[in-house]
Design a protein around this motif. Sequence first.
Motif, PDB file in Angstrom:
ATOM      1  N   GLY A  53      28.403   4.409  59.345  1.00 29.37           N
ATOM      2  CA  GLY A  53      29.354   4.168  58.259  1.00 29.37           C
ATOM      3  C   GLY A  53      29.733   5.413  57.486  1.00 29.37           C
ATOM      4  N   THR A  54      30.734   5.263  56.661  1.00 27.33           N
ATOM      5  CA  THR A  54      31.287   6.393  55.911  1.00 27.33           C
ATOM      6  C   THR A  54      30.386   6.856  54.772  1.00 27.33           C
ATOM      7  N   VAL A  55      29.567   5.965  54.228  1.00 24.65           N
ATOM      8  CA  VAL A  55      28.633   6.330  53.155  1.00 24.65           C
ATOM      9  C   VAL A  55      27.221   6.053  53.655  1.00 24.65           C
ATOM     10  N   PRO A  56      26.442   7.092  53.919  1.00 25.53           N
ATOM     11  CA  PRO A  56      25.087   6.877  54.448  1.00 25.53           C
ATOM     12  C   PRO A  56      24.272   5.925  53.568  1.00 25.53           C
ATOM     13  N   GLY A  57      23.669   4.944  54.201  1.00 24.76           N
ATOM     14  CA  GLY A  57      22.801   4.013  53.502  1.00 24.76           C
ATOM     15  C   GLY A  57      23.501   2.869  52.781  1.00 24.76           C
ATOM     16  N   PHE A  58      24.825   2.866  52.750  1.00 28.66           N
ATOM     17  CA  PHE A  58      25.557   1.837  51.998  1.00 28.66           C
ATOM     18  C   PHE A  58      25.168   0.428  52.440  1.00 28.66           C
ATOM     19  N   TRP A  59      25.036   0.202  53.724  1.00 26.53           N
ATOM     20  CA  TRP A  59      24.762  -1.138  54.245  1.00 26.53           C
ATOM     21  C   TRP A  59      23.274  -1.449  54.341  1.00 26.53           C
ATOM     22  N   ARG A  60      22.405  -0.503  53.976  1.00 29.28           N
ATOM     23  CA  ARG A  60      20.959  -0.701  54.098  1.00 29.28           C
ATOM     24  C   ARG A  60      20.461  -1.960  53.379  1.00 29.28           C
ATOM     25  N   PRO A  61      20.856  -2.219  52.120  1.00 26.91           N
ATOM     26  CA  PRO A  61      20.339  -3.439  51.476  1.00 26.91           C
ATOM     27  C   PRO A  61      20.727  -4.715  52.219  1.00 26.91           C
ATOM     28  N   TYR A  62      21.920  -4.758  52.757  1.00 29.21           N
ATOM     29  CA  TYR A  62      22.370  -5.940  53.490  1.00 29.21           C
ATOM     30  C   TYR A  62      21.561  -6.119  54.784  1.00 29.21           C
ATOM     31  N   VAL A  63      21.388  -5.041  55.518  1.00 28.44           N
ATOM     32  CA  VAL A  63      20.661  -5.113  56.784  1.00 28.44           C
ATOM     33  C   VAL A  63      19.186  -5.432  56.524  1.00 28.44           C
ATOM     34  N   ARG A  64      18.629  -4.896  55.459  1.00 24.89           N
ATOM     35  CA  ARG A  64      17.235  -5.229  55.122  1.00 24.89           C
ATOM     36  C   ARG A  64      17.082  -6.717  54.836  1.00 24.89           C
ATOM     37  N   PHE A  65      18.044  -7.287  54.123  1.00 30.41           N
ATOM     38  CA  PHE A  65      17.990  -8.724  53.860  1.00 30.41           C
ATOM     39  C   PHE A  65      18.056  -9.511  55.165  1.00 30.41           C
ATOM     40  N   LEU A  66      18.927  -9.088  56.060  1.00 30.87           N
ATOM     41  CA  LEU A  66      19.060  -9.781  57.337  1.00 30.87           C
ATOM     42  C   LEU A  66      17.763  -9.734  58.147  1.00 30.87           C
ATOM     43  N   ALA A  67      17.049  -8.630  58.061  1.00 31.18           N
ATOM     44  CA  ALA A  67      15.850  -8.436  58.869  1.00 31.18           C
ATOM     45  C   ALA A  67      14.584  -9.037  58.247  1.00 31.18           C
ATOM     46  N   ASP A  68      14.621  -9.345  56.957  1.00 34.52           N
ATOM     47  CA  ASP A  68      13.433  -9.810  56.243  1.00 34.52           C
ATOM     48  C   ASP A  68      13.410 -11.342  56.197  1.00 34.52           C
ATOM     49  N   ARG A  69      12.496 -11.942  56.929  1.00 32.44           N
ATOM     50  CA  ARG A  69      12.428 -13.404  57.011  1.00 32.44           C
ATOM     51  C   ARG A  69      12.021 -14.059  55.698  1.00 32.44           C
ATOM     52  N   SER A  70      11.494 -13.293  54.764  1.00 35.64           N
ATOM     53  CA  SER A  70      11.128 -13.876  53.472  1.00 35.64           C
ATOM     54  C   SER A  70      12.345 -13.991  52.545  1.00 35.64           C
ATOM     55  N   LYS A  71      13.457 -13.415  52.955  1.00 33.12           N
ATOM     56  CA  LYS A  71      14.686 -13.495  52.167  1.00 33.12           C
ATOM     57  C   LYS A  71      15.592 -14.563  52.769  1.00 33.12           C
ATOM     58  N   GLU A  72      16.399 -15.156  51.923  1.00 32.26           N
ATOM     59  CA  GLU A  72      17.267 -16.242  52.370  1.00 32.26           C
ATOM     60  C   GLU A  72      18.667 -15.722  52.721  1.00 32.26           C
ATOM     61  N   VAL A  73      19.182 -16.190  53.838  1.00 27.42           N
ATOM     62  CA  VAL A  73      20.558 -15.909  54.247  1.00 27.42           C
ATOM     63  C   VAL A  73      21.296 -17.244  54.270  1.00 27.42           C
ATOM     64  N   ARG A  74      22.445 -17.291  53.608  1.00 29.71           N
ATOM     65  CA  ARG A  74      23.265 -18.505  53.605  1.00 29.71           C
ATOM     66  C   ARG A  74      24.677 -18.167  54.066  1.00 29.71           C
ATOM     67  N   VAL A  75      25.293 -19.143  54.717  1.00 29.55           N
ATOM     68  CA  VAL A  75      26.699 -19.055  55.099  1.00 29.55           C
ATOM     69  C   VAL A  75      27.449 -20.067  54.245  1.00 29.55           C
ATOM     70  N   LEU A  76      28.505 -19.608  53.606  1.00 30.91           N
ATOM     71  CA  LEU A  76      29.341 -20.467  52.771  1.00 30.91           C
ATOM     72  C   LEU A  76      30.767 -20.437  53.307  1.00 30.91           C
TER      73      LEU A  76
END
Length: 186
Positions: free
Chosen positions: A99-122
């Motif tokens: 990506g254009t800004v290093p690390g920008f998407w890291r929080p999102y990808v960490r959430f996706l990879a962490d099973r203790s966090k909730e992912v919802r589709v709306l």
Amino acid sequence: MSTVLDEGGLRFTFGDGWIAEKYDGHGDYLGGVQTLTGSKAVDFVALNQGLRLLLLIEVKDFRNHRIENKKRVGGDLATEVGHKCRDSVAGMVGALRTGTVPGFWRPYVRFLADRSKEVRVLLWLEEDRNYPGEVEKRNHKARQGILAQEVKKACRWLTRKAFVASRATYEAEIPELAVNGLPTRP
């Protein structure tokens, strides 16, 4: 500070605890996975660290377009949402690397990879409907429930938490998220 994102004739306001992006308009999507023929994306991605929640939001504003979208609501829409979620997840992972800004998407990808966090589709679906009484509103909610089950099936590879809402039926399932109509243009 709240984040305001517009899509179609709707304005989504995310409270202070949210980080939200218009994913399908972001340069990392447009210059990344979107360059592959057939790729699609959800409209918004939003996360709230305090709630331990990541949202993938697809907005469909079918008001004044009921007839041409009737078949989609009855069948293809859930699959379309599943494909958009799939491509968006892949796009965020790729954008973390390139990506254009290093690390920008890291929080999102960490959430996706962490099973203790909730992912919802709306799926936010606005339609031309009047609900003069409780019976009509209950019938609409029942149709939304059936569609939500289809969206859950299409997104079960990612999460079992998927739902459908509209301004007529939304009951603040997501803390600090408000949705309002935008003024119509003459």
